[in-house]
Each structure stands twice: as structure tokens, then as C-alpha cells.
Write an enzyme that holds these catalytic residues in place. Structure first.
Site, short mmCIF file in Angstrom:
data_model
loop_
_atom_site.label_atom_id
_atom_site.label_comp_id
_atom_site.label_asym_id
_atom_site.label_seq_id
_atom_site.Cartn_x
_atom_site.Cartn_y
_atom_site.Cartn_z
N VAL A 58 2.63 -4.53 1.56
CA VAL A 58 3.81 -4.91 2.36
C VAL A 58 5.02 -5.12 1.46
O VAL A 58 6.13 -4.68 1.78
CB VAL A 58 3.52 -6.18 3.21
CG1 VAL A 58 4.76 -6.63 3.95
CG2 VAL A 58 2.39 -5.90 4.20
N CYS A 59 4.82 -5.75 0.31
CA CYS A 59 5.93 -5.97 -0.62
C CYS A 59 6.44 -4.65 -1.18
O CYS A 59 7.65 -4.45 -1.33
CB CYS A 59 5.51 -6.90 -1.76
SG CYS A 59 5.07 -8.56 -1.20
N SER A 60 5.52 -3.75 -1.48
CA SER A 60 5.91 -2.42 -1.95
C SER A 60 6.72 -1.69 -0.89
O SER A 60 7.76 -1.09 -1.19
CB SER A 60 4.67 -1.59 -2.30
OG SER A 60 4.07 -2.07 -3.46
#
Length: 165
Positions: A58-60
Site C-alpha cells: 500500500v505504501c509503495s
């Protein structure tokens, strides 16, 4: 403030910045491990994408999305802040081809404490998106209620319209 992480309610260290608040003083580190102070980030509109850990899907995805947006808004500065080390961030950027935004490390937690986005129980930052005007005042704030969810990109991108000429 309380958010959800891994189906558990967790507390931030306080109430995060709100619309109308000035960006507080903090220091973070760039890929060269050089200190970057808050004052160096003002002077033009700024998007601050905050992620818990770049090395998660999700952060990527969030960072790649804002990297693409940065290409469309050359008059706006885009940064991503996480607690990953500068070396981890540099490796991630190289692997993902992220070049349009700046990734900064809050491994010393200066940003997390100043903005109240630190989750002490998990030792990460809450997922958030802030947009600041050129003077460093918050004009848009989104604290994602569940740390595992992506932010509302359309809302953040719509807020950038105020800076279009």
C-alpha cells in the site's frame, strides 16, 4: 487521535495538524543522509504523502501514485515521508524508478512528533496526505482511518486545483 492498524485501534501521539495550521518545525533526512529542515520545504505549494513503511504494497502504491502526479504538477513540490532509513528509501526509489518526488526519512521521529502522526505502539507514522500552500499553511488534510487503506487520491488531487494558474 485513534486509527485502525491490523484490525486494532491504535493511538497517535496527539491530534494531527488541521487545515489552517502552520507546518511545524522538524527535520528529516534525504537519500544522502543530509538534514532537511521544514523551512527548506516552503516557498511553493507542497504535497506531503506520509506512509508507514515504503516496503509494503500500500505504501509503495501510494508513493508511486504521487510520483506520477508530481510529473503533472511541476509548480508543486511532492515529498513522501516515512520512518524507513535513507538507505532503504534510496534502494526503494531505485528499484521502483521513483524520480519525480523526494522521499525523506523520519527515522529520528522529528516529523512524527511535530505533526502528531507517530504511532508509538507500532513505531511507524500514520498514513496521511497534507497539502500546504507556499507559506507552509495546511490547506488540505487527510488522515487515513485504517492504516492498511490507500488515501483518497481524487480528493487530494482535487485540492491541488487551487494552485492552478
Amino acid at each position: 487521535m485513534e486509527i485502525v492498524a491490523n484490525d486494532v485501534n491504535v493511538q497517535l501521539i496527539g491530534e494531527p495538524l488541521a487545515v489552517g495550521d502552520p507546518l511545524p518545525h522538524f527535520k528529516v533526512f534525504n537519500a544522502d543522509n543530509s538534514k532537511v529542515k521544514m523551512a527548506e520545504l516552503t516557498g511553493r505549494p507542497l504535497v506531503i504523502s506520509v506512509v508507514p513503511d515504503l516496503n509494503t504494497p500500500v505504501c509503495s502504491a501510494q508513493t508511486r501514485k504521487f510520483n506520477l502526479e508530481a510529473d503533472q504538477h511541476s509548480d508543486i513540490r511532492f515529498i513522501t515521508i516515512s520512518k524507513n532509513t535513507p538507505a532503504e528509501q534510496a534502494d526503494w526509489c531505485a528499484a521502483e524508478g521513483v524520480k519525480n518526488l523526494t522521499v525523506l526519512s523520519d527515522e529520528e521521529e522529528s516529523f512524527g512528533y511535530a505533526t502528531k502522526l507517530l504511532i508509538p505502539d507500532l513505531d511507524v507514522l500514520a498514513r496521511a496526505v497534507y497539502i500546504m500552500d507556499a507559506q507552509g499553511t495546511v490547506v488540505y488534510r487527510q488522515i487515513v482511518a485504517n492504516i492498511g487503506d490507500e488515501p483518497d487520491y481524487a480528493g487530494a488531487i482535487a485540492a491541488l486545483a487551487q494552485f492552478q494558474q
